[in-house]
Scaffold this motif. Structure first.
Motif, PDB file in Angstrom:
ATOM      1  N   PRO A   1       0.858  -1.334   0.116  1.00  0.00           N
ATOM      2  CA  PRO A   1       0.198   0.166  -0.112  1.00  0.00           C
ATOM      3  C   PRO A   1       0.911   1.435  -0.140  1.00  0.00           C
ATOM      4  CG  PRO A   1       0.077  -0.794   2.246  1.00  0.00           C
ATOM      5  CD  PRO A   1       0.898  -1.606   1.289  1.00  0.00           C
ATOM      6  N   SER A   2       0.230   2.455  -0.274  1.00  0.00           N
ATOM      7  CA  SER A   2       0.854   3.716  -0.223  1.00  0.00           C
ATOM      8  C   SER A   2       1.596   4.029   1.022  1.00  0.00           C
ATOM      9  CB  SER A   2      -0.011   4.740  -0.721  1.00  0.00           C
ATOM     10  OG  SER A   2      -1.051   4.893   0.159  1.00  0.00           O
ATOM     11  N   SER A   3       0.837   3.627   2.069  1.00  0.00           N
ATOM     12  CA  SER A   3       1.603   3.966   3.389  1.00  0.00           C
ATOM     13  C   SER A   3       2.827   3.116   3.717  1.00  0.00           C
ATOM     14  CB  SER A   3       0.715   3.298   4.600  1.00  0.00           C
ATOM     15  OG  SER A   3       0.076   2.124   4.388  1.00  0.00           O
ATOM     16  N   PHE A   4       2.915   2.063   3.179  1.00  0.00           N
ATOM     17  CA  PHE A   4       4.349   1.350   2.915  1.00  0.00           C
ATOM     18  C   PHE A   4       5.450   2.047   2.337  1.00  0.00           C
ATOM     19  CE2 PHE A   4       7.298  -1.504   0.693  1.00  0.00           C
ATOM     20  CZ  PHE A   4       8.164  -2.022   1.708  1.00  0.00           C
ATOM     21  N   TYR A   5       5.072   2.727   1.410  1.00  0.00           N
ATOM     22  CA  TYR A   5       6.207   3.747   0.742  1.00  0.00           C
ATOM     23  C   TYR A   5       6.293   5.124   1.336  1.00  0.00           C
ATOM     24  CZ  TYR A   5       5.883   0.170  -3.098  1.00  0.00           C
ATOM     25  OH  TYR A   5       5.939  -0.896  -3.506  1.00  0.00           O
ATOM     26  N   GLN A   6       5.533   5.397   2.103  1.00  0.00           N
ATOM     27  CA  GLN A   6       5.434   6.665   2.942  1.00  0.00           C
ATOM     28  C   GLN A   6       6.352   6.449   4.134  1.00  0.00           C
ATOM     29  OE1 GLN A   6       1.257   7.334   3.347  1.00  0.00           O
ATOM     30  NE2 GLN A   6       1.242   9.349   2.462  1.00  0.00           N
ATOM     31  N   SER A   7       6.690   5.348   4.504  1.00  0.00           N
ATOM     32  CA  SER A   7       7.488   5.200   5.623  1.00  0.00           C
ATOM     33  C   SER A   7       8.973   5.471   5.485  1.00  0.00           C
ATOM     34  CB  SER A   7       7.302   4.000   6.163  1.00  0.00           C
ATOM     35  OG  SER A   7       7.758   2.814   5.681  1.00  0.00           O
TER      36      SER A   7
ATOM     37  N   ASN B   1       7.219   5.017 -10.226  1.00  0.00           N
ATOM     38  CA  ASN B   1       7.203   6.442 -10.339  1.00  0.00           C
ATOM     39  C   ASN B   1       5.765   7.112  -9.923  1.00  0.00           C
ATOM     40  OD1 ASN B   1       8.776   8.780 -11.214  1.00  0.00           O
ATOM     41  ND2 ASN B   1       6.886   8.900 -12.691  1.00  0.00           N
ATOM     42  N   ALA B   2       4.778   6.649 -10.571  1.00  0.00           N
ATOM     43  CA  ALA B   2       3.402   6.910 -10.376  1.00  0.00           C
ATOM     44  C   ALA B   2       3.065   7.057  -9.045  1.00  0.00           C
ATOM     45  CB  ALA B   2       2.534   6.152 -11.306  1.00  0.00           C
ATOM     46  N   MET B   3       3.262   5.878  -8.270  1.00  0.00           N
ATOM     47  CA  MET B   3       2.994   5.593  -6.707  1.00  0.00           C
ATOM     48  C   MET B   3       3.535   6.824  -5.990  1.00  0.00           C
ATOM     49  SD  MET B   3       1.773   4.541  -3.975  1.00  0.00           S
ATOM     50  CE  MET B   3       1.148   2.903  -4.308  1.00  0.00           C
ATOM     51  N   ILE B   4       5.056   6.851  -6.026  1.00  0.00           N
ATOM     52  CA  ILE B   4       5.771   7.902  -5.453  1.00  0.00           C
ATOM     53  C   ILE B   4       5.281   9.503  -5.602  1.00  0.00           C
ATOM     54  CG2 ILE B   4       7.874   8.637  -4.576  1.00  0.00           C
ATOM     55  CD1 ILE B   4       7.107   5.930  -3.766  1.00  0.00           C
TER      56      ILE B   4
ATOM     57  N   LEU C   1       2.087  10.368  -3.979  1.00  0.00           N
ATOM     58  CA  LEU C   1       2.256  10.788  -2.541  1.00  0.00           C
ATOM     59  C   LEU C   1       2.400  12.319  -2.178  1.00  0.00           C
ATOM     60  CD1 LEU C   1       4.442   7.688  -1.445  1.00  0.00           C
ATOM     61  CD2 LEU C   1       1.739   8.013  -1.352  1.00  0.00           C
ATOM     62  N   VAL C   2       3.162  12.917  -3.199  1.00  0.00           N
ATOM     63  CA  VAL C   2       3.241  14.477  -3.048  1.00  0.00           C
ATOM     64  C   VAL C   2       1.974  15.362  -2.589  1.00  0.00           C
ATOM     65  CG1 VAL C   2       4.517  16.581  -4.152  1.00  0.00           C
ATOM     66  CG2 VAL C   2       5.322  13.967  -4.670  1.00  0.00           C
TER      67      VAL C   2
ATOM     68  N   ASP D   1       8.079  18.255   2.253  1.00  0.00           N
ATOM     69  CA  ASP D   1       8.030  17.263   3.340  1.00  0.00           C
ATOM     70  C   ASP D   1       7.474  15.967   2.882  1.00  0.00           C
ATOM     71  OD1 ASP D   1       9.600  18.728   5.068  1.00  0.00           O
ATOM     72  OD2 ASP D   1       7.831  19.508   6.129  1.00  0.00           O
ATOM     73  N   THR D   2       6.836  16.065   1.849  1.00  0.00           N
ATOM     74  CA  THR D   2       6.063  14.837   1.205  1.00  0.00           C
ATOM     75  C   THR D   2       6.775  14.216  -0.014  1.00  0.00           C
ATOM     76  OG1 THR D   2       4.497  16.102  -0.436  1.00  0.00           O
ATOM     77  CG2 THR D   2       3.648  15.641   1.879  1.00  0.00           C
ATOM     78  N   ILE D   3       7.736  14.705  -0.418  1.00  0.00           N
ATOM     79  CA  ILE D   3       8.534  14.312  -1.502  1.00  0.00           C
ATOM     80  C   ILE D   3       9.392  13.320  -0.895  1.00  0.00           C
ATOM     81  CG2 ILE D   3      10.261  14.922  -3.345  1.00  0.00           C
ATOM     82  CD1 ILE D   3       9.172  17.696  -3.306  1.00  0.00           C
ATOM     83  N   ILE D   4       9.319  12.117  -1.729  1.00  0.00           N
ATOM     84  CA  ILE D   4      10.542  10.967  -1.377  1.00  0.00           C
ATOM     85  C   ILE D   4      11.405  10.832  -2.525  1.00  0.00           C
ATOM     86  CG2 ILE D   4      10.489   8.565  -0.602  1.00  0.00           C
ATOM     87  CD1 ILE D   4       7.907   8.773   0.502  1.00  0.00           C
ATOM     88  N   PRO D   5      12.695  10.966  -2.356  1.00  0.00           N
ATOM     89  CA  PRO D   5      13.368  11.032  -3.534  1.00  0.00           C
ATOM     90  C   PRO D   5      13.567   9.373  -3.818  1.00  0.00           C
ATOM     91  CG  PRO D   5      14.494  12.199  -1.484  1.00  0.00           C
ATOM     92  CD  PRO D   5      13.351  11.491  -1.021  1.00  0.00           C
ATOM     93  N   ILE D   6      13.786   9.431  -5.229  1.00  0.00           N
ATOM     94  CA  ILE D   6      13.750   8.133  -5.693  1.00  0.00           C
ATOM     95  C   ILE D   6      15.445   7.910  -6.514  1.00  0.00           C
ATOM     96  CG2 ILE D   6      13.211   6.122  -7.505  1.00  0.00           C
ATOM     97  CD1 ILE D   6      10.090   7.199  -7.082  1.00  0.00           C
TER      98      ILE D   6
END
Length: 210
Positions: free
Chosen positions: A150-156, A174-177, A180-181, A192-197
């Motif tokens: 789920p999205s909550s997994f990647y948000q962690s 890419n679409a999932m991350i 989340l923004v 603060d909602t940006i997760i670097p890939i």
């Protein structure tokens, strides 16, 4: 270095945090990014150039790296290198996910695997190898599809490093991350909602990272 708004554990008393300072010449001391950054060197005459000396304190990044949670996607050719590099960098809290199992053809380049591991989960074997070889590491593994999380997994996570081997999975990640923004009141992305890939790929002797 990493956004610090993501999920943090209040009881992060782990092997990484409990490590005693390494003595001169110890294995732990030789195998860390901090040791390399703190090696004595001749300072540049000017501290305002592109390679400014004295304006960067390596010790300031140690606590950030120890607390960071990094997700490695793929435990194959790139994934093995990534897990090794993260261990040497001092990023202790790492999770790895991969759907694949180990084949005999993987053994010539995926150095975390052995003959006895053929048929086993790449993520499980890689995580176990790193945890045993590098006792300061805490690597968790998941054997399955990235689409099942789920999205909550990647948000962690504070950073995601991808070593995927197909375009479809890259597009999905890419679409999932990007999804989340969140936008602020002015319509601008909330940092603060940006997760670097960090995405990497190889084909034969060619490779790229972005």
């Amino acid at each position: 270095m990493f956004p610090d708004n993501k999920r943090k554990s209040s009881d992060m008393t782990t092997k990484c945090d409990q490590l005693a300072p390494a003595g001169n010449g110890s294995v732990q001391q030789r195998c860390t990014l901090s040791t390399m950054l703190n090696r004595p060197s001749v300072a540049f005459p000017s501290e305002t150039g592109e390679l400014a000396m004295g304006e960067f304190d390596p010790s300031s990044s140690a606590s950030i790296l120890k607390a960071a949670r990094v997700l490695v996607i793929g435990a194959g050719g790139l994934g093995c290198e990534l897990l090794k590099d993260l261990a040497m960098t001092g990023v202790c809290h790492v999770e790895v996910i991969d759907l694949d199992t180990i084949d005999v053809t993987n053994l010539n380049r995926q150095f975390l695997f052995r003959q006895k591991d053929i048929g086993k989960s790449k993520a499980e074997v890689a995580a176990r190898f790193i945890n045993e070889r590098c006792p300061w590491m805490e690597v968790k593994y998941y054997h399955g599809k990235i689409q099942d999380k789920p999205s909550s997994f990647y948000q962690s996570f504070q950073c995601i490093i991808s070593g995927l081997d197909n375009v479809e999975a890259r597009r999905w990640l890419n679409a999932m991350i990007c999804g989340l923004v969140r936008l602020d009141d002015d319509g601008d992305p909330d940092p603060d909602t940006i997760i670097p890939i960090i995405d990497g790929g190889t084909e034969g002797f060619k490779g790229q990272a972005r």
